[in-house]
Design an enzyme around this catalytic site. Structure first.
Site, mmCIF file in Angstrom:
data_model
loop_
_atom_site.group_PDB
_atom_site.id
_atom_site.type_symbol
_atom_site.label_atom_id
_atom_site.label_comp_id
_atom_site.label_asym_id
_atom_site.label_seq_id
_atom_site.Cartn_x
_atom_site.Cartn_y
_atom_site.Cartn_z
ATOM 1 N N CYS A 1 0.834 -1.207 0.000
ATOM 2 C CA CYS A 1 0.000 0.000 0.000
ATOM 3 C C CYS A 1 0.866 1.252 0.000
ATOM 4 O O CYS A 1 2.041 1.221 0.283
ATOM 5 C CB CYS A 1 -0.864 -0.014 1.245
ATOM 6 S SG CYS A 1 -1.748 -1.559 1.443
ATOM 7 N N ASN B 1 0.082 -0.023 6.279
ATOM 8 C CA ASN B 1 0.647 -0.874 5.225
ATOM 9 C C ASN B 1 1.252 -2.061 5.937
ATOM 10 O O ASN B 1 2.080 -1.897 6.832
ATOM 11 C CB ASN B 1 1.720 -0.100 4.451
ATOM 12 C CG ASN B 1 2.398 -0.982 3.416
ATOM 13 O OD1 ASN B 1 1.823 -1.983 2.981
ATOM 14 N ND2 ASN B 1 3.616 -0.648 3.060
ATOM 15 N N GLY B 2 0.820 -3.288 5.592
ATOM 16 C CA GLY B 2 1.363 -4.482 6.254
ATOM 17 C C GLY B 2 0.225 -5.437 6.594
ATOM 18 O O GLY B 2 -0.878 -5.323 6.062
ATOM 19 N N GLU C 1 4.061 -10.304 -17.128
ATOM 20 C CA GLU C 1 3.531 -9.479 -16.024
ATOM 21 C C GLU C 1 2.790 -8.236 -16.517
ATOM 22 O O GLU C 1 2.000 -7.670 -15.760
ATOM 23 C CB GLU C 1 4.613 -9.105 -15.020
ATOM 24 C CG GLU C 1 5.639 -8.111 -15.474
ATOM 25 C CD GLU C 1 6.604 -7.753 -14.336
ATOM 26 O OE1 GLU C 1 6.195 -7.684 -13.176
ATOM 27 O OE2 GLU C 1 7.775 -7.549 -14.641
ATOM 28 N N HIS D 1 14.892 -30.982 -24.695
ATOM 29 C CA HIS D 1 14.617 -31.911 -23.580
ATOM 30 C C HIS D 1 13.186 -31.764 -23.077
ATOM 31 O O HIS D 1 12.879 -32.073 -21.942
ATOM 32 C CB HIS D 1 15.625 -31.653 -22.444
ATOM 33 C CG HIS D 1 17.035 -31.882 -22.863
ATOM 34 N ND1 HIS D 1 17.679 -33.096 -22.767
ATOM 35 C CD2 HIS D 1 17.916 -31.033 -23.444
ATOM 36 C CE1 HIS D 1 18.896 -32.989 -23.252
ATOM 37 N NE2 HIS D 1 19.072 -31.751 -23.668
ATOM 38 N N GLU E 1 14.217 -12.860 -18.038
ATOM 39 C CA GLU E 1 13.715 -11.506 -17.782
ATOM 40 C C GLU E 1 12.718 -11.080 -18.857
ATOM 41 O O GLU E 1 11.671 -10.507 -18.554
ATOM 42 C CB GLU E 1 14.886 -10.526 -17.692
ATOM 43 C CG GLU E 1 14.513 -9.080 -17.531
ATOM 44 C CD GLU E 1 13.653 -8.799 -16.297
ATOM 45 O OE1 GLU E 1 13.546 -9.667 -15.416
ATOM 46 O OE2 GLU E 1 13.054 -7.715 -16.243
ATOM 47 N N TRP F 1 -3.507 -2.080 -1.567
ATOM 48 C CA TRP F 1 -3.348 -3.330 -2.339
ATOM 49 C C TRP F 1 -3.836 -4.398 -1.382
ATOM 50 O O TRP F 1 -3.193 -4.722 -0.390
ATOM 51 C CB TRP F 1 -1.877 -3.521 -2.700
ATOM 52 C CG TRP F 1 -1.571 -4.732 -3.497
ATOM 53 C CD1 TRP F 1 -1.963 -5.000 -4.771
ATOM 54 C CD2 TRP F 1 -0.786 -5.852 -3.078
ATOM 55 N NE1 TRP F 1 -1.476 -6.210 -5.168
ATOM 56 C CE2 TRP F 1 -0.753 -6.759 -4.168
ATOM 57 C CE3 TRP F 1 -0.108 -6.181 -1.921
ATOM 58 C CZ2 TRP F 1 -0.062 -7.969 -4.113
ATOM 59 C CZ3 TRP F 1 0.576 -7.383 -1.859
ATOM 60 C CH2 TRP F 1 0.587 -8.262 -2.944
ATOM 61 N N ARG G 1 2.098 1.569 -6.311
ATOM 62 C CA ARG G 1 2.412 0.555 -5.280
ATOM 63 C C ARG G 1 1.231 -0.343 -4.992
ATOM 64 O O ARG G 1 1.389 -1.483 -4.573
ATOM 65 C CB ARG G 1 2.815 1.257 -3.979
ATOM 66 C CG ARG G 1 4.101 2.008 -4.043
ATOM 67 C CD ARG G 1 4.185 2.953 -2.896
ATOM 68 N NE ARG G 1 4.211 2.235 -1.644
ATOM 69 C CZ ARG G 1 5.344 1.951 -1.004
ATOM 70 N NH1 ARG G 1 6.487 2.351 -1.510
ATOM 71 N NH2 ARG G 1 5.332 1.303 0.114
ATOM 72 N N LYS H 1 8.832 -9.988 -18.119
ATOM 73 C CA LYS H 1 8.282 -8.704 -18.586
ATOM 74 C C LYS H 1 6.988 -8.939 -19.357
ATOM 75 O O LYS H 1 5.975 -8.304 -19.124
ATOM 76 C CB LYS H 1 9.292 -7.978 -19.473
ATOM 77 C CG LYS H 1 10.466 -7.396 -18.748
ATOM 78 C CD LYS H 1 10.165 -6.124 -17.986
ATOM 79 C CE LYS H 1 9.887 -6.218 -16.538
ATOM 80 N NZ LYS H 1 10.629 -6.984 -15.613
ATOM 81 N N LYS I 1 4.459 -2.872 -6.628
ATOM 82 C CA LYS I 1 5.832 -2.496 -6.964
ATOM 83 C C LYS I 1 6.833 -3.142 -6.022
ATOM 84 O O LYS I 1 7.903 -3.543 -6.429
ATOM 85 C CB LYS I 1 5.998 -0.975 -6.916
ATOM 86 C CG LYS I 1 7.399 -0.495 -7.274
ATOM 87 C CD LYS I 1 7.810 -0.961 -8.651
ATOM 88 C CE LYS I 1 9.245 -0.630 -8.986
ATOM 89 N NZ LYS I 1 9.673 -1.302 -10.243
HETATM 90 C C1 AGP Z 1 9.759 -7.220 -11.838
HETATM 91 O O1 AGP Z 1 9.290 -6.572 -13.011
HETATM 92 C C2 AGP Z 1 8.671 -7.389 -10.805
HETATM 93 N N1 AGP Z 1 8.018 -6.171 -10.541
HETATM 94 C C3 AGP Z 1 9.135 -8.144 -9.575
HETATM 95 O O2 AGP Z 1 9.527 -9.431 -10.017
HETATM 96 C C4 AGP Z 1 10.318 -7.530 -8.784
HETATM 97 O O3 AGP Z 1 11.498 -7.596 -9.549
HETATM 98 C C5 AGP Z 1 10.510 -8.359 -7.507
HETATM 99 O O4 AGP Z 1 9.335 -8.259 -6.738
HETATM 100 C C6 AGP Z 1 11.722 -7.931 -6.674
HETATM 101 O O5 AGP Z 1 11.563 -6.598 -6.275
HETATM 102 P P1 AGP Z 1 12.853 -5.852 -5.628
HETATM 103 O O6 AGP Z 1 13.883 -5.752 -6.719
HETATM 104 O O7 AGP Z 1 12.340 -4.516 -5.200
HETATM 105 O O8 AGP Z 1 13.343 -6.692 -4.492
#
Ligand code: AGP
Length: 616
Positions: free
Chosen positions: A2, A102-103, A496, A512, A489, A76, A28, A493, A611
């Site tokens: 949040c 937040n938490g 997500e 394989h 990666e 969130w 976030r 991308k 985020k």
């Molecule tokens: C990556 O695009 C994602 N948003 C997610 O995998 C992110 O990299 C992961 O949560 C780790 O976050 P951090 O680098 O802030 O630890």
């Protein structure tokens, strides 16, 4: 995760500046939002499901009164579905205390039962409403709000970044933190609190970072920090060098696109002040704190991270293996907790995290330290938990990364890890000064070469490939050696932000199993750039084509062999193999962006994601 923004000021109306701060945090967490003010008439709250725009509409229709004090929140959801009633801020049943949180309060059901026994009534499904009632309960018998909050938090199990306001004390905010980040902003006209510094950059650049189990009392003219025992703490302010513009979109349609285009500048921000050209070496800041002798003493490295940072960490392991002949392993941080308790010995653990607040990563770091190990943090956020708790630190200086899909932070992490590889190589005598100078020169030359990735003709090909990919249901990303983590990666991308299923694989694995998937409707994105893996990647591409699979290839510009074999070619400049991930990742970032755009997806705020994942 949040977003929290709060202010207690000398002014008359703080609503607009708090809302402005909240908007910078929307990335976030964004399934609902709300704001509360405190006036002589008491507490007043507006909450709305959906994005902040919905809250703004509500505030236009149903104004909050002017107030010098306000707290606000984007949610969130963890407990309780996204709904108006579950949005923060939450008040107790007597409207005496209002909180944003937040938490997770892990024992909220027990606390809720105890409070219900005492006659408290509940109207939401959230853990935070329990916290509001618990504080109100102690408020009745406590000298002041701060004491009531401390008493309540002694009963709480879980994590919190918390701001509390009371109806009978409009000039005071109490803030508290345990495992969810919270910063206090010190301004000329008041004091502020937020879950992230970018939310307050329009108000101040001077911050006090709370540590776990610390609380603070904020008034328009003062701030006081307390430890878990209620003793006053003295702490220097931290000056944040980010500008508000850096936290803004800068004219781009999405933060993600802005941050992809920032990457050549990120190269300069992360690396160019650390070149020691004469010595062919790297100068990290004092917080790095590892001298040659210590660097020579390590027998192995352990890398730990999550998500995109995990992919950067994999590249770090490979680069340091290459330039410093130092063995290493890369672990998904959440898995480390289940690993056998082996002696740390002469190992250095490198923890990589953009936010420095990822719960899985922080818990793994603390476990290493508990086992007597040393941790080097590689992080993008000054003052984050990782930045403060790691034994050694390299900041990536990428500037705030707002897009949920990490791009420039990955770029900064890989750049920092490349520098670390040179540092290790020079300290351990594997690289001489001339070799070090060459590796530094290769990196410096990359900044200009990156511009090629953003040329009109390059972007046009990416858009064509994206148009095709936007119609598929699933695809495979293939790479070898240094390009294997890039394949992972690229797949992350795409999935997500476009929600198309994508898997990254070491290309050697294709025969394989995954090759069974290949047909005319199942494409492959293959990274076939010059170097030791080129010929084998070309073979992989031909194997896919032989089964009617479509191929989107990433290849060096002018590569006719790949052009003859692939359906789409995303061209990149030819660079040394060790640095190639920093150019091949760019078209894959842009490809996922264009696919998501074609599909009309919410690029900066993809569904279900946050985020920074501050809960395990
Ligand atoms: C990556 O695009 C994602 N948003 C997610 O995998 C992110 O990299 C992961 O949560 C780790 O976050 P951090 O680098 O802030 O630890």
């Amino acid at each position: 995760m949040c977003g929290i923004v709060a202010a207690v000021t000398t002014g008359t109306d703080v609503r607009a500046v708090v809302l402005q701060g909240l908007k910078t945090l929307e990335y976030r967490g964004y399934d609902s939002a709300g704001m509360a003010v405190c006036t002589e008439q008491g507490l007043d709250v507006r909450r709305k499901m959906g994005k902040i725009a919905n809250l703004e509409e509500e505030l236009d229709k149903n104004q909050l009164p002017e107030s010098a004090t306000a707290i606000a929140h984007t949610r969130w959801a963890t407990h309780g579905a996204p709904a108006d009633r579950n949005a923060h801020p939450h008040v107790d049943d007597q409207q005496q205390v209002v909180v944003v949180h937040n938490g997770i309060i892990e024992n909220y059901l027990d606390l809720r039962a105890e409070l219900a026994e005492l006659g408290h009534e509940f109207h939401t499904d959230t853990d935070t409403e329990v916290l509001a009632n618990l504080i109100a309960h102690y408020r009745k018998s406590s000298a002041d709000l701060h004491q009531a909050v401390r008493s309540a938090l002694h009963k709480v199990e879980g994590a919190y970044g918390l701001v509390v306001m009371a109806a009978d004390d409009p000039n005071t905010l109490i803030v508290a933190r345990l495992d969810s980040p919270l910063v206090v902003g010190i301004g000329e006209h008041g004091r502020y609190a937020a879950s992230d510094m970018p939310a307050l950059l329009h108000l101040t650049r001077d911050f006090l970072v709370l540590d776990n189990r610390e609380t603070a009392v904020l008034t328009p003219h003062s701030h006081a920090l307390y430890d878990v025992h209620g003793q006053v703490l003295e702490r220097d302010l931290m000056h944040c060098d980010w500008t508000p513009e850096q936290a803004e979109r800068g004219g781009y349609p999405h933060f993600m696109l802005k941050e992809i285009h920032e990457q050549p500048d990120v190269l300069a921000r992360t690396a160019f002040d650390r070149f020691h050209d004469l010595a062919g070496d790297v100068d990290f800041e004092p917080e790095f704190g590892l001298d040659d002798r210590t660097l020579q003493s390590f027998e192995r490295l352990r890398f730990m991270a999550m998500g995109t940072s995990f992919h950067a960490a994999q590249l770090g392991q490979k680069m340091i293996g290459e330039l410093a002949s130092l063995p290493g392993e890369t672990l998904n941080a959440s898995e480390f907790l289940y690993s056998p308790r082996l002696p740390e010995g002469q190992a250095l653990t490198v923890v990589v995290s953009q936010s420095g607040e990822t719960a899985d990563t922080l818990r793994a770091m603390r476990e290493v330290q508990k086992r007597g190990g040393r941790v080097l943090g590689i992080c993008n956020v000054q003052g984050s938990t990782l930045a403060r708790e790691a034994d050694h630190l390299i900041l990536t200086h990428c500037g705030p990364e707002v897009g949920v899909a990490s791009t420039k932070a990955f770029f900064g992490q890989v750049t920092a890890l490349y520098l670390l590889a040179i540092r290790f190589g020079r300290a351990r005598g594997v690289l001489n000064a001339e070799q070090g100078r060459q590796f530094l020169q290769d990196l410096r030359a990359l900044r200009h070469k990156l511009e090629y990735c953003f040329r009109e003709e390059t972007l046009a090909t990416i858009q064509q490939a994206a148009q095709y990919l936007s119609g598929v249901r699933s695809c495979l990303f293939l790479g070898r050696s240094f390009q294997h983590p890039v394949a992972l990666e690229g797949a992350l991308k795409l999935k997500e932000i476009s929600y198309i299923h994508a898997e990254g694989y070491p290309a050697g694995e294709m025969k394989h199993g995954p090759i069974a998937l290949i047909d005319a409707d199942f494409p492959v994105i293959a990274i076939a750039t010059p170097g030791t893996t080129y010929e084998k990647m070309l073979s992989n591409i031909q194997e896919v084509r032989a089964r009617d699979g479509k191929v989107v290839a990433v290849a060096a510009m002018g590569d006719d062999k790949v052009a003859a074999a692939a359906d789409y070619v995303l061209s990149v400049p030819a660079v040394p193999e060790l640095l190639a991930p920093l150019v091949t990742v760019v078209p894959l970032q842009l490809l996922s962006y264009e696919v998501a755009l074609a599909l009309g997806k919410d690029i900066d705020q993809p569904r279900n994601l946050a985020k920074s994942v501050t809960v395990e």
